[in-house]
Design a protein around this motif. Sequence first.
Motif, PDB file in Angstrom:
ATOM      1  N   VAL A 148      31.993  35.951  35.441  1.00 47.70           N
ATOM      2  CA  VAL A 148      32.194  37.391  35.286  1.00 47.70           C
ATOM      3  C   VAL A 148      31.394  37.848  34.070  1.00 47.70           C
ATOM      4  O   VAL A 148      31.396  37.186  33.033  1.00 47.70           O
ATOM      5  CB  VAL A 148      33.679  37.738  35.069  1.00 47.70           C
ATOM      6  N   LEU A 181      39.937  37.539  30.576  1.00 48.00           N
ATOM      7  CA  LEU A 181      39.244  37.021  31.759  1.00 48.00           C
ATOM      8  C   LEU A 181      38.337  35.839  31.423  1.00 48.00           C
ATOM      9  O   LEU A 181      37.704  35.282  32.318  1.00 48.00           O
ATOM     10  CB  LEU A 181      38.404  38.139  32.405  1.00 48.00           C
ATOM     11  N   ALA A 235      35.536  35.958  29.944  1.00 42.91           N
ATOM     12  CA  ALA A 235      34.238  36.427  30.430  1.00 42.91           C
ATOM     13  C   ALA A 235      33.274  36.695  29.284  1.00 42.91           C
ATOM     14  O   ALA A 235      33.682  36.965  28.152  1.00 42.91           O
ATOM     15  CB  ALA A 235      34.433  37.707  31.249  1.00 42.91           C
ATOM     16  N   ILE A 281      30.523  38.573  39.220  1.00 42.55           N
ATOM     17  CA  ILE A 281      31.076  39.923  39.295  1.00 42.55           C
ATOM     18  C   ILE A 281      30.763  40.613  37.974  1.00 42.55           C
ATOM     19  O   ILE A 281      30.943  40.033  36.905  1.00 42.55           O
ATOM     20  CB  ILE A 281      32.592  39.891  39.544  1.00 42.55           C
ATOM     21  N   ILE A 288      34.410  45.504  45.079  1.00 39.70           N
ATOM     22  CA  ILE A 288      35.306  45.438  43.930  1.00 39.70           C
ATOM     23  C   ILE A 288      36.091  46.740  43.806  1.00 39.70           C
ATOM     24  O   ILE A 288      37.290  46.732  43.488  1.00 39.70           O
ATOM     25  CB  ILE A 288      34.518  45.172  42.636  1.00 39.70           C
ATOM     26  N   PHE A 319      42.306  42.764  37.954  1.00 38.09           N
ATOM     27  CA  PHE A 319      41.064  42.064  38.286  1.00 38.09           C
ATOM     28  C   PHE A 319      41.260  40.610  38.694  1.00 38.09           C
ATOM     29  O   PHE A 319      40.467  40.076  39.474  1.00 38.09           O
ATOM     30  CB  PHE A 319      40.100  42.105  37.093  1.00 38.09           C
ATOM     31  N   GLN A 320      42.276  39.958  38.176  1.00 35.39           N
ATOM     32  CA  GLN A 320      42.383  38.508  38.388  1.00 35.39           C
ATOM     33  C   GLN A 320      42.385  38.089  39.856  1.00 35.39           C
ATOM     34  O   GLN A 320      41.629  37.186  40.242  1.00 35.39           O
ATOM     35  CB  GLN A 320      43.587  37.959  37.623  1.00 35.39           C
ATOM     36  N   ILE A 352      38.787  38.690  41.262  1.00 31.01           N
ATOM     37  CA  ILE A 352      37.827  37.700  40.777  1.00 31.01           C
ATOM     38  C   ILE A 352      37.999  36.373  41.501  1.00 31.01           C
ATOM     39  O   ILE A 352      37.034  35.639  41.747  1.00 31.01           O
ATOM     40  CB  ILE A 352      37.988  37.530  39.252  1.00 31.01           C
ATOM     41  N   ARG A 374      31.767  36.867  46.756  1.00 30.68           N
ATOM     42  CA  ARG A 374      30.643  36.318  45.996  1.00 30.68           C
ATOM     43  C   ARG A 374      29.402  36.130  46.857  1.00 30.68           C
ATOM     44  O   ARG A 374      29.003  35.021  47.207  1.00 30.68           O
ATOM     45  CB  ARG A 374      31.034  34.986  45.359  1.00 30.68           C
TER      46      ARG A 374
END
Length: 269
Positions: free
Chosen positions: A30, A76, A78, A152, A182, A252-253, A256, A262
Amino acid sequence: MNQLLSAKKSRPELEEPVFQVYNNHSPADVLLVCDHASNQIPQPFRQLGVNEENLRRHIAFDIGAANVATKLADRLHATLITSGFSRLLIDPNRFPEDSNCIPDCSDGTPIPGNRNLSAADRDYRYRHFFHPYHQAISVQLEHFYNQFIVPIVISIHSFTPVMGGIQRPWHVGVLWDKDDRIASPLLAALRCEPGLHVGDNKPYHAKEPVGYTMEWHIERAGLPHALLEIRQDLIADEGGASEWAERLAHAFQPIISDMSLRHHGSTIP
């Protein structure tokens, strides 16, 4: 341990980092970006003739956005890229040919230091601010591509509660154009919260070609993505930023984790 990298000045007078990379090369697939994270203007530009009060307003940066983005990156795990200069100096989320990329007036406030700029003045800002920031994003995306990962990408912005004398009722907006992979599940997740007023392409519309970052880096590569706009009065302090980072992480979890998202729609550069 969180990693924080920054682009140091390419010339001695540019004392502020042009961009920062937080959680560099995190194991999560991410990438977060925050185009309007800072209200900093390097000293030689003399604040562009703008006083301190106006530099603390939404015209100079997206209030609270960097704080939310950093906290969300932590939750996240990220990587996050933030700008280190004010949008008044040059707006990294505007196309270079857009007159508002270096505005001489913003929400009714004159920006004297942006008037009557020479071609050399404009080129300097592109070369030393705009392009290094976007190169940092390209480098991070290349890191994913080299590992055959389709990341993402989440762009974090904030919006002023009142614009042009009109109250904006939304707490948060999700902006998207042709790709809703998304956006759709994110809108659904946020709308599950009672009392939360969620805008679908509000208060701005992603179908209007204004935003540079997502179109140039993300939409052209067909990467799954979303742009978030959070109302500034909700995230202006630590408590609000933490609350929204937690809310967004929760939304978001599961998105993702959905590997069916993907894939990309065009050739990765």
